[in-house]
Design a protein around this motif. Structure first.
Motif, mmCIF file in Angstrom:
data_model
loop_
_atom_site.group_PDB
_atom_site.id
_atom_site.type_symbol
_atom_site.label_atom_id
_atom_site.label_comp_id
_atom_site.label_asym_id
_atom_site.label_seq_id
_atom_site.Cartn_x
_atom_site.Cartn_y
_atom_site.Cartn_z
ATOM 1 N N PRO A 114 0.814 -1.244 0.014
ATOM 2 C CA PRO A 114 -0.059 -0.041 0.091
ATOM 3 C C PRO A 114 0.903 1.217 0.024
ATOM 4 O O PRO A 114 1.970 1.258 0.614
ATOM 5 C CB PRO A 114 -0.782 -0.258 1.120
ATOM 6 N N ALA A 115 0.282 2.305 -0.714
ATOM 7 C CA ALA A 115 0.962 3.611 -0.653
ATOM 8 C C ALA A 115 1.160 3.985 0.691
ATOM 9 O O ALA A 115 0.133 4.003 1.380
ATOM 10 C CB ALA A 115 0.273 4.595 -1.452
ATOM 11 N N GLY A 116 2.281 4.530 0.894
ATOM 12 C CA GLY A 116 2.437 5.041 2.499
ATOM 13 C C GLY A 116 2.952 4.282 3.552
ATOM 14 O O GLY A 116 3.407 4.644 4.642
ATOM 15 N N LEU A 117 3.113 2.865 3.079
ATOM 16 C CA LEU A 117 3.834 2.013 3.884
ATOM 17 C C LEU A 117 5.235 1.528 3.341
ATOM 18 O O LEU A 117 5.583 1.335 1.989
ATOM 19 C CB LEU A 117 2.952 0.662 4.214
ATOM 20 N N ALA A 122 5.185 -2.390 6.706
ATOM 21 C CA ALA A 122 4.160 -3.514 6.468
ATOM 22 C C ALA A 122 4.642 -4.607 7.228
ATOM 23 O O ALA A 122 3.562 -5.358 7.568
ATOM 24 C CB ALA A 122 4.291 -3.824 4.829
ATOM 25 N N MET A 123 5.809 -5.033 7.617
ATOM 26 C CA MET A 123 6.049 -6.374 8.217
ATOM 27 C C MET A 123 5.753 -5.985 9.692
ATOM 28 O O MET A 123 5.822 -6.982 10.476
ATOM 29 C CB MET A 123 7.564 -6.850 7.949
ATOM 30 N N ALA A 124 6.028 -4.728 10.048
ATOM 31 C CA ALA A 124 5.782 -4.448 11.517
ATOM 32 C C ALA A 124 4.225 -4.697 11.843
ATOM 33 O O ALA A 124 3.859 -5.020 12.832
ATOM 34 C CB ALA A 124 6.070 -3.045 11.844
ATOM 35 N N GLY A 129 -1.327 -7.706 12.390
ATOM 36 C CA GLY A 129 -2.055 -6.354 12.182
ATOM 37 C C GLY A 129 -2.926 -6.574 11.212
ATOM 38 O O GLY A 129 -4.562 -6.146 11.315
ATOM 39 N N TYR A 130 -3.049 -7.339 10.297
ATOM 40 C CA TYR A 130 -3.800 -7.463 9.112
ATOM 41 C C TYR A 130 -5.105 -8.331 9.929
ATOM 42 O O TYR A 130 -6.280 -7.943 9.369
ATOM 43 C CB TYR A 130 -3.101 -8.241 7.793
ATOM 44 N N THR A 131 -4.849 -9.229 10.503
ATOM 45 C CA THR A 131 -5.965 -9.971 11.027
ATOM 46 C C THR A 131 -6.736 -9.310 11.952
ATOM 47 O O THR A 131 -7.845 -9.392 12.039
ATOM 48 C CB THR A 131 -5.381 -11.330 11.858
ATOM 49 N N ALA A 132 -5.949 -8.540 12.849
ATOM 50 C CA ALA A 132 -6.630 -7.620 13.715
ATOM 51 C C ALA A 132 -7.564 -6.398 13.035
ATOM 52 O O ALA A 132 -8.707 -6.313 13.419
ATOM 53 C CB ALA A 132 -5.913 -6.663 14.394
ATOM 54 N N MET A 133 -7.053 -6.172 11.489
ATOM 55 C CA MET A 133 -7.967 -5.160 11.174
ATOM 56 C C MET A 133 -9.299 -5.865 10.293
ATOM 57 O O MET A 133 -10.439 -5.384 10.487
ATOM 58 C CB MET A 133 -7.237 -4.576 9.696
ATOM 59 N N LEU A 134 -9.166 -7.204 9.989
ATOM 60 C CA LEU A 134 -10.204 -7.928 9.581
ATOM 61 C C LEU A 134 -11.132 -8.119 10.482
ATOM 62 O O LEU A 134 -12.339 -8.140 10.628
ATOM 63 C CB LEU A 134 -9.846 -9.416 9.188
ATOM 64 N N ASP A 276 -10.801 -8.422 -0.039
ATOM 65 C CA ASP A 276 -10.687 -8.232 1.367
ATOM 66 C C ASP A 276 -9.216 -7.639 1.866
ATOM 67 O O ASP A 276 -8.995 -6.834 2.653
ATOM 68 C CB ASP A 276 -11.364 -9.343 2.238
ATOM 69 N N ARG A 277 -8.008 -8.227 1.266
ATOM 70 C CA ARG A 277 -6.793 -8.018 1.529
ATOM 71 C C ARG A 277 -6.453 -6.682 1.192
ATOM 72 O O ARG A 277 -6.007 -5.984 2.091
ATOM 73 C CB ARG A 277 -5.990 -9.182 1.024
ATOM 74 N N VAL A 278 -6.895 -6.590 0.181
ATOM 75 C CA VAL A 278 -6.334 -5.001 -0.325
ATOM 76 C C VAL A 278 -7.137 -3.921 0.493
ATOM 77 O O VAL A 278 -6.663 -3.011 0.756
ATOM 78 C CB VAL A 278 -6.702 -4.758 -1.793
ATOM 79 N N ALA A 279 -8.459 -4.076 0.664
ATOM 80 C CA ALA A 279 -9.096 -3.143 1.437
ATOM 81 C C ALA A 279 -8.574 -3.277 2.869
ATOM 82 O O ALA A 279 -8.518 -1.924 3.342
ATOM 83 C CB ALA A 279 -10.673 -3.506 1.488
ATOM 84 N N ALA A 280 -8.324 -3.974 3.361
ATOM 85 C CA ALA A 280 -7.900 -4.098 4.925
ATOM 86 C C ALA A 280 -6.450 -3.352 4.948
ATOM 87 O O ALA A 280 -6.279 -2.595 5.672
ATOM 88 C CB ALA A 280 -7.827 -5.735 5.340
ATOM 89 N N TRP A 281 -5.710 -3.691 4.125
ATOM 90 C CA TRP A 281 -4.444 -3.140 3.993
ATOM 91 C C TRP A 281 -4.384 -1.818 3.572
ATOM 92 O O TRP A 281 -3.585 -0.952 4.253
ATOM 93 C CB TRP A 281 -3.311 -3.818 3.160
ATOM 94 N N ALA A 282 -5.274 -1.248 2.580
ATOM 95 C CA ALA A 282 -5.403 0.128 2.570
ATOM 96 C C ALA A 282 -6.004 0.901 3.829
ATOM 97 O O ALA A 282 -5.278 1.967 3.857
ATOM 98 C CB ALA A 282 -6.559 0.364 1.401
#
Length: 327
Positions: A114-117, A122-124, A129-134, A276-282
């Protein structure tokens, strides 16, 4: 030749080692990636130490996360020079993962960084973090808003829990953090927790239906903890379940579901559809910043992975572990 962690199983037994690998050993795939950073998650710790039946093909490079730069691609969505990241899809379990300097992968598993990361940022975040966002999204989908009341996060000092606390707080929720490490209470408050409770309040067998305490919850623990969380939710409360640190069992009653209309929402991050992945990471990219990521993570080199995996399994690691695979 390149460096990596390799897990093997043969007549000599199960073992993980830091070793030199040849590109010819890499599995088939339509995208080649020079890995910049990976992570060390609980699942990776199980795989490396052999304390859980995670690895399903040998030999295997573990690492369920990676971020890096495409060096060669036959996949229509990616070109050499693209910055990409990966979470899940069985990588680090059935397929070679991110704890090496190079990877050859199925391009369908990748998404653009994602732009900005940066790759390190991203690995932090990583799978945790991706699971938490979901999980936050699952609560919102079921109508949970800050006005509904307190939101409980179990396993709050773990990777998923730490991010769940921070993300919820940044979205305006009043967060109750459950942890077995009370010495980390101040860290959880800095992340945004309004209240800290001892996990012992939830980890033993409890009543089928308890006092209504929380509007919603994010649970990464399972077993008796999840059962007690369900029993303590408000009428029409929701719990997003995304982990099993205490166990895979659920010794619960149907009472919360049929008397209070509680929803148990399962959150899978491994096989999640691409959109879903793209939206969560954005969304993650808009909610996190360098200060948060530095407070929630630490960095190690690839050569430190084996000893850190042991410490992770012993419960001695707080938050996220970023792995710089090039040192």
């Amino acid at each position: 030749m390149f460096n990596g962690i390799l897990i093997e199983k043969d007549e000599q037994g199960y073992r993980a080692g830091y070793t030199r690998l040849d590109e010819a050993q890499l599995p088939e795939g339509d995208v080649w990636v020079d890995v910049a950073y990976s992570t060390l998650n609980y699942k990776d710790g199980l795989a490396i130490t052999g304390k859980g039946p995670v690895v399903r093909a040998f030999p295997l490079v573990p690492g369920i996360d990676l971020a890096g730069i495409v060096t060669y691609s036959k996949h229509p969505a990616f070109n050499a020079g693209d910055r990409v990241l990966l979470n899940g899809w069985g990588v680090g379990e059935k397929y070679w993962g991110g704890l090496a300097q190079k990877a050859r992968l199925n391009g369908d598993w990748l998404i653009p960084l994602p732009a900005g990361l940066t790759a390190r940022q991203a690995m932090a975040v990583g799978t945790a973090g991706y699971t938490a966002m979901l999980a936050v999204g699952a609560l919102e989908k079921n109508g949970v808003t800050p006005a509904r009341g307190k939101v409980l996060v179990t396993g709050a000092n773990g990777g998923v829990g730490s991010f769940a606390v921070a993300l919820l707080a940044r979205l305006g929720y009043q967060v109750v953090a459950s942890t077995g490490r009370q010495e980390e209470a101040e860290h959880l408050r800095r992340l945004g927790a309004a209240e800290i409770i001892d996990r012992a309040q939830l980890s033993a067998p409890g009543r089928a239906l308890g006092k209504e305490q929380w509007a919603a919850a994010i649970d990464s623990v399972g077993s008796h903890t999840l059962a007690n969380v369900c029993a303590g939710l408000h009428y029409q409360g929701t719990v997003a379940a995304c982990g099993l640190a205490q166990g895979m069992d659920l010794p619960a009653s149907v009472a919360p579901f049929i008397l209070r209309g509680v929803t148990l929402a399962g959150v899978d991050s491994v096989m999640r559809p691409q959109a879903d992945r793209v939206a969560a990471w954005a969304r993650i990219a808009t909610l996190v910043d360098g200060e948060l990521l530095n407070s929630i993570s630490r960095e190690i080199g690839l050569g430190e992975v084996l000893e850190t995996a042991d410490a992770l399994m012993d419960g001695k690691i707080r938050g996220r572990v970023i792995v710089d695979v090039n040192r």
